[in-house]
Design a protein around this motif. Structure first.
Motif, PDB file in Angstrom:
ATOM      1  N   LYS A 189     -58.401  55.311  39.743  1.00  0.00           N
ATOM      2  CA  LYS A 189     -57.970  54.095  39.822  1.00  0.00           C
ATOM      3  C   LYS A 189     -58.836  53.052  40.161  1.00  0.00           C
ATOM      4  N   TRP A 190     -59.680  53.178  41.212  1.00  0.00           N
ATOM      5  CA  TRP A 190     -60.673  52.239  41.475  1.00  0.00           C
ATOM      6  C   TRP A 190     -61.734  52.101  40.565  1.00  0.00           C
ATOM      7  N   ILE A 191     -62.163  53.093  39.688  1.00  0.00           N
ATOM      8  CA  ILE A 191     -62.957  53.026  38.799  1.00  0.00           C
ATOM      9  C   ILE A 191     -62.507  52.071  37.574  1.00  0.00           C
ATOM     10  N   CYS A 192     -61.180  52.285  37.503  1.00  0.00           N
ATOM     11  CA  CYS A 192     -60.535  51.521  36.398  1.00  0.00           C
ATOM     12  C   CYS A 192     -60.441  49.923  36.740  1.00  0.00           C
ATOM     13  N   GLU A 193     -60.276  49.716  37.885  1.00  0.00           N
ATOM     14  CA  GLU A 193     -60.278  48.234  38.589  1.00  0.00           C
ATOM     15  C   GLU A 193     -61.559  47.714  38.397  1.00  0.00           C
ATOM     16  N   ASN A 194     -62.551  48.485  38.605  1.00  0.00           N
ATOM     17  CA  ASN A 194     -63.902  47.941  38.639  1.00  0.00           C
ATOM     18  C   ASN A 194     -64.962  48.205  37.556  1.00  0.00           C
ATOM     19  N   ASP A 195     -64.223  48.795  36.124  1.00  0.00           N
ATOM     20  CA  ASP A 195     -65.021  48.906  35.204  1.00  0.00           C
ATOM     21  C   ASP A 195     -63.981  48.398  34.052  1.00  0.00           C
ATOM     22  N   PRO A 196     -63.778  47.183  33.501  1.00  0.00           N
ATOM     23  CA  PRO A 196     -62.689  46.795  33.083  1.00  0.00           C
ATOM     24  C   PRO A 196     -62.655  47.564  31.479  1.00  0.00           C
ATOM     25  N   GLU A 197     -63.682  47.997  31.000  1.00  0.00           N
ATOM     26  CA  GLU A 197     -63.550  48.797  29.589  1.00  0.00           C
ATOM     27  C   GLU A 197     -62.962  50.109  29.938  1.00  0.00           C
ATOM     28  N   GLN A 198     -63.138  50.735  31.091  1.00  0.00           N
ATOM     29  CA  GLN A 198     -62.486  51.850  31.579  1.00  0.00           C
ATOM     30  C   GLN A 198     -61.079  51.802  31.619  1.00  0.00           C
ATOM     31  N   GLY A 199     -60.803  50.651  32.315  1.00  0.00           N
ATOM     32  CA  GLY A 199     -59.372  50.112  32.844  1.00  0.00           C
ATOM     33  C   GLY A 199     -58.501  49.958  31.525  1.00  0.00           C
ATOM     34  N   GLU A 200     -59.259  49.262  30.537  1.00  0.00           N
ATOM     35  CA  GLU A 200     -58.315  49.001  29.262  1.00  0.00           C
ATOM     36  C   GLU A 200     -58.183  50.436  28.597  1.00  0.00           C
ATOM     37  N   GLU A 201     -59.106  51.315  28.540  1.00  0.00           N
ATOM     38  CA  GLU A 201     -58.819  52.486  27.796  1.00  0.00           C
ATOM     39  C   GLU A 201     -57.779  53.336  28.505  1.00  0.00           C
ATOM     40  N   ALA A 202     -57.588  53.205  29.912  1.00  0.00           N
ATOM     41  CA  ALA A 202     -57.001  53.938  30.630  1.00  0.00           C
ATOM     42  C   ALA A 202     -55.425  53.484  30.413  1.00  0.00           C
ATOM     43  N   GLU A 203     -55.390  52.232  30.222  1.00  0.00           N
ATOM     44  CA  GLU A 203     -54.073  51.750  29.947  1.00  0.00           C
ATOM     45  C   GLU A 203     -53.478  52.002  28.608  1.00  0.00           C
ATOM     46  N   GLU A 204     -54.502  51.856  27.537  1.00  0.00           N
ATOM     47  CA  GLU A 204     -54.122  52.230  26.222  1.00  0.00           C
ATOM     48  C   GLU A 204     -53.829  53.811  25.959  1.00  0.00           C
ATOM     49  N   VAL A 205     -54.248  54.536  26.796  1.00  0.00           N
ATOM     50  CA  VAL A 205     -54.061  56.096  26.685  1.00  0.00           C
ATOM     51  C   VAL A 205     -52.684  56.252  27.331  1.00  0.00           C
ATOM     52  N   ALA A 206     -52.503  55.606  28.585  1.00  0.00           N
ATOM     53  CA  ALA A 206     -51.277  55.813  29.508  1.00  0.00           C
ATOM     54  C   ALA A 206     -50.224  55.398  28.832  1.00  0.00           C
ATOM     55  N   GLY A 207     -50.361  54.376  27.992  1.00  0.00           N
ATOM     56  CA  GLY A 207     -49.012  53.968  27.401  1.00  0.00           C
ATOM     57  C   GLY A 207     -48.380  54.474  26.172  1.00  0.00           C
ATOM     58  N   ARG A 208     -48.955  55.859  25.868  1.00  0.00           N
ATOM     59  CA  ARG A 208     -48.310  56.518  24.663  1.00  0.00           C
ATOM     60  C   ARG A 208     -48.712  57.908  24.822  1.00  0.00           C
ATOM     61  N   PRO A 209     -47.807  58.860  24.274  1.00  0.00           N
ATOM     62  CA  PRO A 209     -48.275  60.378  24.330  1.00  0.00           C
ATOM     63  C   PRO A 209     -49.716  60.645  23.918  1.00  0.00           C
ATOM     64  N   ILE A 210     -50.242  61.371  24.316  1.00  0.00           N
ATOM     65  CA  ILE A 210     -51.727  62.114  24.207  1.00  0.00           C
ATOM     66  C   ILE A 210     -51.850  62.352  22.335  1.00  0.00           C
ATOM     67  N   ALA A 211     -50.708  62.966  22.051  1.00  0.00           N
ATOM     68  CA  ALA A 211     -50.986  63.403  20.562  1.00  0.00           C
ATOM     69  C   ALA A 211     -50.868  61.973  19.568  1.00  0.00           C
ATOM     70  N   GLU A 212     -50.240  61.237  20.124  1.00  0.00           N
ATOM     71  CA  GLU A 212     -50.219  59.684  19.437  1.00  0.00           C
ATOM     72  C   GLU A 212     -51.401  59.023  19.343  1.00  0.00           C
ATOM     73  N   THR A 213     -52.107  59.128  20.615  1.00  0.00           N
ATOM     74  CA  THR A 213     -53.486  58.491  21.067  1.00  0.00           C
ATOM     75  C   THR A 213     -54.454  59.240  20.022  1.00  0.00           C
ATOM     76  N   LEU A 214     -54.469  60.562  19.857  1.00  0.00           N
ATOM     77  CA  LEU A 214     -55.320  61.304  19.058  1.00  0.00           C
ATOM     78  C   LEU A 214     -55.137  60.924  17.784  1.00  0.00           C
TER      79      LEU A 214
END
Length: 99
Positions: A66-91
């Motif tokens: 969580k700290w990494i995502c809050e302090n690395d904006p690109e990582q945070g965006e990727e994490a939010e995108e992936v967290a918002g849907r099932p992993i199969a859909e992301t893939l």
């Protein structure tokens, strides 16, 4: 911390992110170690202690990520995108982007 560049050339934020990422790797490794030890023991009390310790490491790993995502904006965006849907859909979406 293993570094590929001189500390003098690195931004303090880059160093903090490296510290957090290294700590995250260590927490994940500890989770694996505790899980292996839980599998290996027949002593139920020891198994419960190891499970407690493993679960604490999971909390530590989550806090670091969580700290990494809050302090690395690109990582945070990727994490939010992936967290918002099932992993199969992301893939599937990722595969379509690269076709």
């Amino acid at each position: 911390m293993p570094m590929h560049e001189s500390f003098d050339d690195l931004d303090p934020k880059t160093l903090d992110l490296e510290r957090a990422r290294m700590s995250l790797r260590e927490e994940l490794e500890a989770i694996d170690w505790y899980s292996e030890r839980m599998d290996a023991t027949d002593d139920e009390v020891l198994k419960a202690i190891l499970q407690h310790n493993r679960d604490e490491e999971k909390e530590h790993a989550a806090m670091l990520y969580k700290w990494i995502c809050e302090n690395d904006p690109e990582q945070g965006e990727e994490a939010e995108e992936v967290a918002g849907r099932p992993i199969a859909e992301t893939l599937q979406a990722h595969a379509q982007e690269h076709d």
